[in-house]
Design a protein around this motif. Sequence first.
Motif, short mmCIF file in Angstrom:
data_model
loop_
_atom_site.label_atom_id
_atom_site.label_comp_id
_atom_site.label_asym_id
_atom_site.label_seq_id
_atom_site.Cartn_x
_atom_site.Cartn_y
_atom_site.Cartn_z
N CYS A 85 122.85 -4.41 -12.67
CA CYS A 85 124.17 -5.30 -13.05
C CYS A 85 125.31 -4.70 -12.06
O CYS A 85 125.35 -3.40 -11.94
N CYS A 88 127.91 -2.45 -14.72
CA CYS A 88 127.64 -1.20 -15.40
C CYS A 88 126.26 -0.67 -14.87
O CYS A 88 126.05 0.65 -15.09
N ARG A 90 123.32 -1.22 -15.24
CA ARG A 90 121.95 -1.21 -16.01
C ARG A 90 120.85 -2.16 -15.33
O ARG A 90 121.42 -3.21 -14.74
N CYS A 124 124.48 -7.95 -16.48
CA CYS A 124 123.61 -7.76 -17.73
C CYS A 124 124.30 -8.71 -18.61
O CYS A 124 125.45 -9.09 -18.86
N CYS A 127 127.88 -7.46 -19.95
CA CYS A 127 129.03 -7.68 -19.06
C CYS A 127 129.28 -9.16 -18.77
O CYS A 127 130.59 -9.65 -18.64
ZN LIG Z 1 126.38 -4.75 -17.26
#
Ligand SMILES: [Zn+2]
Length: 285
Positions: A85, A88, A90, A124, A127
């Motif tokens: 992502c 963030c 992930r 993700c 987000c």
């Molecule tokens: Zn994210």
Amino acid sequence: MASKELPMPSRQQTVYDNWKIVSNGRHDKSFKPDHHFGRKKVDWYLSRDLAVMLTEDKAIKLVFEAKGDGHSEGDYMVEDRANICVSCGRPDALTLHHIVPDMYRKWMPEIIKSKSSRDLVLLCKSCHLGYESHADDYKNSIVREYDMPLEGSGWILTPENHTVRKAASAIIKYRDGKLPGMPLERLKQLESVVNTYKADLNVEESFDDVLLVAIELTDRHKGPHFIEHGEFVVAKLMEKEVSSESQVRWPDLEAFIKSWRRHFLTNCDCRYLSARWKIDGNIYR
Ligand SMILES: [Zn+2]
């Protein structure tokens, strides 16, 4: 929200090699025997919608012009991107995000649309949802600026359909035993509404067939002058056209695309977005 789940390659997957990746160059290049890649690379392109499978065994074709086909060294487009992502970091629950919303992008000229993988990033789900509410605010400001509602303009309203649909729906529910308490008198009223509609239609179909048509009635339909919000806005943005170095450009459209990029950077905390991704990145290639 225009997003979709990415098919993430599984770790147990067999590692295939010798995949062919065909470039989408201007002169459709034929397969080159030395263009062999691993399955991981192939999945990388496929999972981002940057390539399509070919009918030929173990071959994909890139949907954008590949490295060396016009992008300079150091440009975002020639960089290998991480499978995370951009906000963030992930690596799971990833979705594709179009920085310029599809409702506008789909009306843009092919020369811009076909090169828009620069404005396609991984977010993700969490987000993505977080940013979409900001994007909705921005769309609403465009609605006000262009005086064009998101639902488009040119709808023909048919509020009388509402009564007919409700009547048909109640009759069907009654027949299914879902409205056992309905008085016979009420049922006759409802049937009368549908019968009037049937008479207006002046068709040979049975009452039951008309009932099935009536429950599908809508309260509005697109008139002959209907125009979508995005279609209207993009047409306005393309009114001003300039030619330079044998290339047609639309300065207002360029500014619009860059404004979405700016909005994305401002409202989405893009800690993992490549530093090479720039608001001023090329729009035409
Ligand atoms: Zn994210």
